[in-house]
Design an enzyme around this catalytic site. Structure first.
Site, mmCIF file in Angstrom:
data_model
loop_
_atom_site.group_PDB
_atom_site.id
_atom_site.type_symbol
_atom_site.label_atom_id
_atom_site.label_comp_id
_atom_site.label_asym_id
_atom_site.label_seq_id
_atom_site.Cartn_x
_atom_site.Cartn_y
_atom_site.Cartn_z
ATOM 1 N N ASP A 44 0.840 -1.202 0.000
ATOM 2 C CA ASP A 44 0.000 0.000 0.000
ATOM 3 C C ASP A 44 0.873 1.249 0.000
ATOM 4 O O ASP A 44 2.070 1.179 0.288
ATOM 5 C CB ASP A 44 -0.998 0.010 1.176
ATOM 6 N N ASN B 195 -9.007 -1.138 12.884
ATOM 7 C CA ASN B 195 -10.371 -1.306 12.371
ATOM 8 C C ASN B 195 -10.509 -2.594 11.554
ATOM 9 O O ASN B 195 -11.482 -2.771 10.836
ATOM 10 C CB ASN B 195 -10.758 -0.096 11.508
ATOM 11 N N HIS C 285 -8.461 -3.523 9.104
ATOM 12 C CA HIS C 285 -8.012 -3.439 7.710
ATOM 13 C C HIS C 285 -6.821 -4.362 7.458
ATOM 14 O O HIS C 285 -6.043 -4.664 8.358
ATOM 15 C CB HIS C 285 -7.716 -1.996 7.277
ATOM 16 N N GLU D 117 -9.807 -0.562 3.805
ATOM 17 C CA GLU D 117 -10.576 -0.054 4.928
ATOM 18 C C GLU D 117 -11.997 -0.610 4.890
ATOM 19 O O GLU D 117 -12.558 -0.824 3.809
ATOM 20 C CB GLU D 117 -10.645 1.483 4.844
#
Ligand code: F6R
Length: 244
Positions: free
Chosen positions: A70, A138, A140, A145
């Site tokens: 990423d 969260n 991810h 996301e």
């Protein structure tokens, strides 16, 4: 299928040794392995341990190739805070991997087309052999996301407030964190022949249990690790896992 293998280790030192054992074994088993390499804090000690083993002649990464997991968008070329820069300092350099063996994510131009091209490139080479991942607060994986479905392609994403807050430590303030990024998609990550996820620290306790034991769905992207066919190993330290 069987679900992820969960390896609970006592502390961060044990995590780096266990991580290095597993990664060195997986990379050695597949000559020319195509490996996705996460940045983030958690795998850093594992990479340092692997680099030490390379220096001692115990690990030879010469044949592997690396794919970037990423990247933030909107940075100046060469910005040290880019995830590519971080991967260079923590992994590519210490492993002696030259740039021609690294597939970088697109960060400019027609990003939709370039991301689709990135997925096609992976497909045409036979998919990923190994994905080294961390776990977001969260849930991810990479910058997938929530909500992120298991078929999500490589694409541009908006970073969530949780991720922006978590990464503010690298940028000085929440307001300085880029809000857009590009990430390898869930489809490619979940199709990797092997997946190793490292998780550390009490702050990850709720999300690691939610991901591995809760219901499976896009609201917690890492929950899809429960239902993939490939070999998934989660190495988690006691602080993150708890006594259970
Ligand atoms: C980093 C990445 C992220 C991190 C995750 C955990 O390239 O893709 O998904 O792996 O946010 O980060 P740390 O390890 O810093 O808690």
């Amino acid at each position: 299928m069987g679900g992820p293998r969960i390896q609970v280790v006592e502390d961060t030192d044990a995590l780096s040794r266990a991580g290095a054992d597993l990664l060195a074994g997986s990379i050695a088993a597949i000559p020319g392995a195509r490996v996705v390499v996460a940045t983030g804090h958690t795998p850093m000690a594992t990479y340092a341990e692997l680099a030490e083993r390379r220096r001692s002649g115990l690990f030879d990464p010469a044949a592997m190739s690396v794919l970037q997991l990423d990247e933030y968008l909107g940075l100046e070329p060469g910005d040290r805070r880019s995830l590519y820069g971080w991967m260079q300092r923590s992994f590519l350099g210490p492993m002696g991997i030259a740039e021609d063996r690294v597939a970088r994510l697109p960060v400019e131009g027609d990003l939709d087309a370039a991301c689709a091209g990135f997925d096609q490139m992976i497909d045409s080479r036979g998919g990923l052999d190994l994905a080294i991942l961390g776990l977001g607060l969260n849930g991810h994986l990479g910058f997938n996301e929530p909500p992120a479905d298991r078929s999500a392609p490589t694409r541009v994403v908006d970073l969530s407030p949780v991720t922006i807050a978590a990464n503010a430590r690298y940028w000085g303030s929440v307001g300085a964190v880029p809000t857009k990024a590009v990430t390898i998609g869930m489809r490619q990550l979940l199709s990797a022949r092997a997946i190793v996820m490292v998780v550390s620290g009490e702050g990850k306790r709720a999300i690691v249990h939610r991901s591995l034991e809760g219901s499976v769905g896009p609201d917690v992207p890492a929950s899809f690790l429960q239902v993939v066919d490939s070999g998934v190993t989660v190495i988690v330290d006691r602080a993150a896992w708890g006594e259970g």
